[in-house]
Design an enzyme around this catalytic site. Structure first.
Site, PDB file in Angstrom:
ATOM      1  N   GLY A  46       0.649  -1.212   0.114  1.00  0.00           N
ATOM      2  CA  GLY A  46      -0.063  -0.242  -0.126  1.00  0.00           C
ATOM      3  C   GLY A  46       0.676   1.354  -0.103  1.00  0.00           C
ATOM      4  N   ASP A  47       2.267   1.023  -0.087  1.00  0.00           N
ATOM      5  CA  ASP A  47       2.999   2.413  -0.187  1.00  0.00           C
ATOM      6  C   ASP A  47       4.094   2.026  -0.978  1.00  0.00           C
ATOM      7  OD1 ASP A  47       4.491   4.867   0.916  1.00  0.00           O
ATOM      8  OD2 ASP A  47       2.873   4.852   2.290  1.00  0.00           O
ATOM      9  N   GLY A  98       1.114  -0.307  -5.341  1.00  0.00           N
ATOM     10  CA  GLY A  98       2.089   0.445  -4.331  1.00  0.00           C
ATOM     11  C   GLY A  98       2.427   1.756  -4.962  1.00  0.00           C
ATOM     12  N   HIS A  99       3.318   2.423  -4.194  1.00  0.00           N
ATOM     13  CA  HIS A  99       3.585   3.877  -4.774  1.00  0.00           C
ATOM     14  C   HIS A  99       4.777   3.945  -5.449  1.00  0.00           C
ATOM     15  CE1 HIS A  99       0.951   5.628  -1.289  1.00  0.00           C
ATOM     16  NE2 HIS A  99       0.514   4.997  -1.819  1.00  0.00           N
ATOM     17  N   GLY A 100       5.355   2.578  -5.911  1.00  0.00           N
ATOM     18  CA  GLY A 100       6.320   2.750  -6.806  1.00  0.00           C
ATOM     19  C   GLY A 100       7.889   2.525  -6.169  1.00  0.00           C
TER      20      GLY A 100
END
Length: 404
Positions: free
Chosen positions: A227-228, A250-252
């Site tokens: 999730g991040d 995700g956030h990469g």
């Protein structure tokens, strides 16, 4: 006191079962394999096995030569636990983990520690075996206010390595961490491969692997869905290689955020190559806070052979980073970004802005280059780039076109 005597007796009996002897000075002599079940672990997923694990670790750490700590198949309920050295006479210590470790969901247990399972101050540690760290974060995610509030109580990281040297982590899994899945802090020569990390896209602050103040880290051939940030490279890192990472959701893969705290150390020497990002909120990103309290450097980084599959913001430098609902600072970031190279970045963007280079007004970016970038918008129009306080260099294919 009675509990302490009981633990000492359990420790000595387990040693005798393994054929060890104890010298007059109390030092354990011999090589061996230490199975947590022989130290009282139940492995039923309900009974607290923390003390049995600590007793097994203590025996292994007190041994000599090449040592194995075995965690067989089963589910082991653990409260916060610290496996610490130094293990002075141990040449190598292998934790063969086949079972699943299950974290307590009682946040009161973590008041004195922001970590669930910690390995620290150990040389020659190997963690392998295909086992799983289950953080049971789904119970505590609704209580996490950190994504929206500055002054929040940070939940515990699932697995932390602190001040270890020559560490190998291979084939382990982490699911549903309360906060970060894996943290690597102050380590030298850390090799991670075949790691699988899983949490829902909506789980807050569940960074896959967070690195801080390390030198010589290699993470390869791993799958991270969380999730991040799949991997976040924080302050003080040098000579970091990320290779063959499959990221998404995700956030990469991110450098930062940098520049939030006073006296942060420089980040230099990062290679990210042969990675695939799918349905992530960002692609490859460098993020620094606008109101940095002190100067620092972010330099010598190469992002190469990266495939983007429907990724928002595939290439982004953001020196005005702020995740909170309101940020009113007008100050420029004091993080100096230079020698950043993007090579052979291909695939699709789910936003029309495929390249964002937003650098500091006070300290503009220097020597930023893009070589063979081909990113197509999944919508009807073409992609474009936006730049601020940077004069980038371009070679080869450029889609979107360079900033004017």
């Amino acid at each position: 006191m009675e509990m302490e005597k009981k633990m000492k007796l359990l420790f000595l009996l387990a040693l005798l079962c393994h054929g060890f002897s104890i010298t007059d000075g109390g030092r354990v002599v011999g090589l061996g394999t230490f199975n947590v079940m022989n130290f009282g672990a139940r492995g039923n997923g309900v009974t607290d096995d923390s003390q049995a694990f600590l007793a097994a670790w203590k025996a292994a750490c007190a041994s000599t030569g090449a040592v194995n700590l075995v965690i067989p198949s089963g589910t082991y309920f653990l409260n916060p636990i610290k496996f610490r050295g130094p293990c002075k006479n141990v040449q190598s210590l292998t934790v063969q983990m086949k079972g699943t470790l299950k974290a307590s969901t009682d946040l009161k247990q973590y008041k004195t520690s922001g970590v669930w399972v910690e390995f620290g101050w150990v040389d020659g540690l190997t963690l392998t075996g295909g086992g799983t760290f289950n953080g049971q974060g789904e119970v505590t995610w609704p209580l996490n206010t950190c994504p929206k509030q500055k002054n929040c109580k940070i939940p515990p990281t699932s697995l932390m390595f602190v001040n270890t040297n020559n560490t190998i982590v291979n084939g382990i899994k982490s699911v549903n961490s309360k906060f970060f899945h894996i943290g690597v802090l102050g380590c030298q020569n850390f090799q991670g491969s075949g790691i699988k990390i899983t949490a829902p896209a909506e789980s807050p602050n569940t960074d896959g692997i967070h690195l801080e103040r390390n030198s010589g880290v290699n993470i390869s051939n791993s799958e991270i869905a969380t999730g991040d940030d799949c991997v976040s490279v924080g302050q003080g890192n040098s000579y970091i290689t990320l290779n063959g990472i499959k990221c998404g959701p995700g956030h990469g893969i991110s450098v930062g955020s940098l520049g939030k705290y006073k006296d942060e150390k420089d980040v230099q020497g990062l290679i990210v190559q042969d990675c695939t990002l799918t349905e992530t909120d960002n692609g490859i990103r460098i993020k620094t806070w606008a109101n940095s309290p002190t100067n620092s450097i972010c330099a010598n980084m190469t992002f190469e052979n990266i495939v983007m599959n429907n990724v928002a913001n595939p290439i982004i430098i953001d020196q005005s980073y702020c995740p909170y609902a309101s940020c009113q600072s007008s100050a420029s970031s004091k993080v100096k970004i230079s020698d950043i190279h993007f090579k052979n970045i291909t695939g699709t963007s789910k936003t029309p802005v495929a390249v964002t280079l937003r650098c500091s007004k006070g300290i503009p970016c220097e020597r930023v280059s893009l070589d063979d970038v081909d990113l197509n918008f999944t919508g009807e129009n073409s992609t474009f780039a936006t730049c601020l306080n940077v004069k980038a260099e371009y070679t080869g294919t450029q889609n979107p076109p360079p900033c004017q």
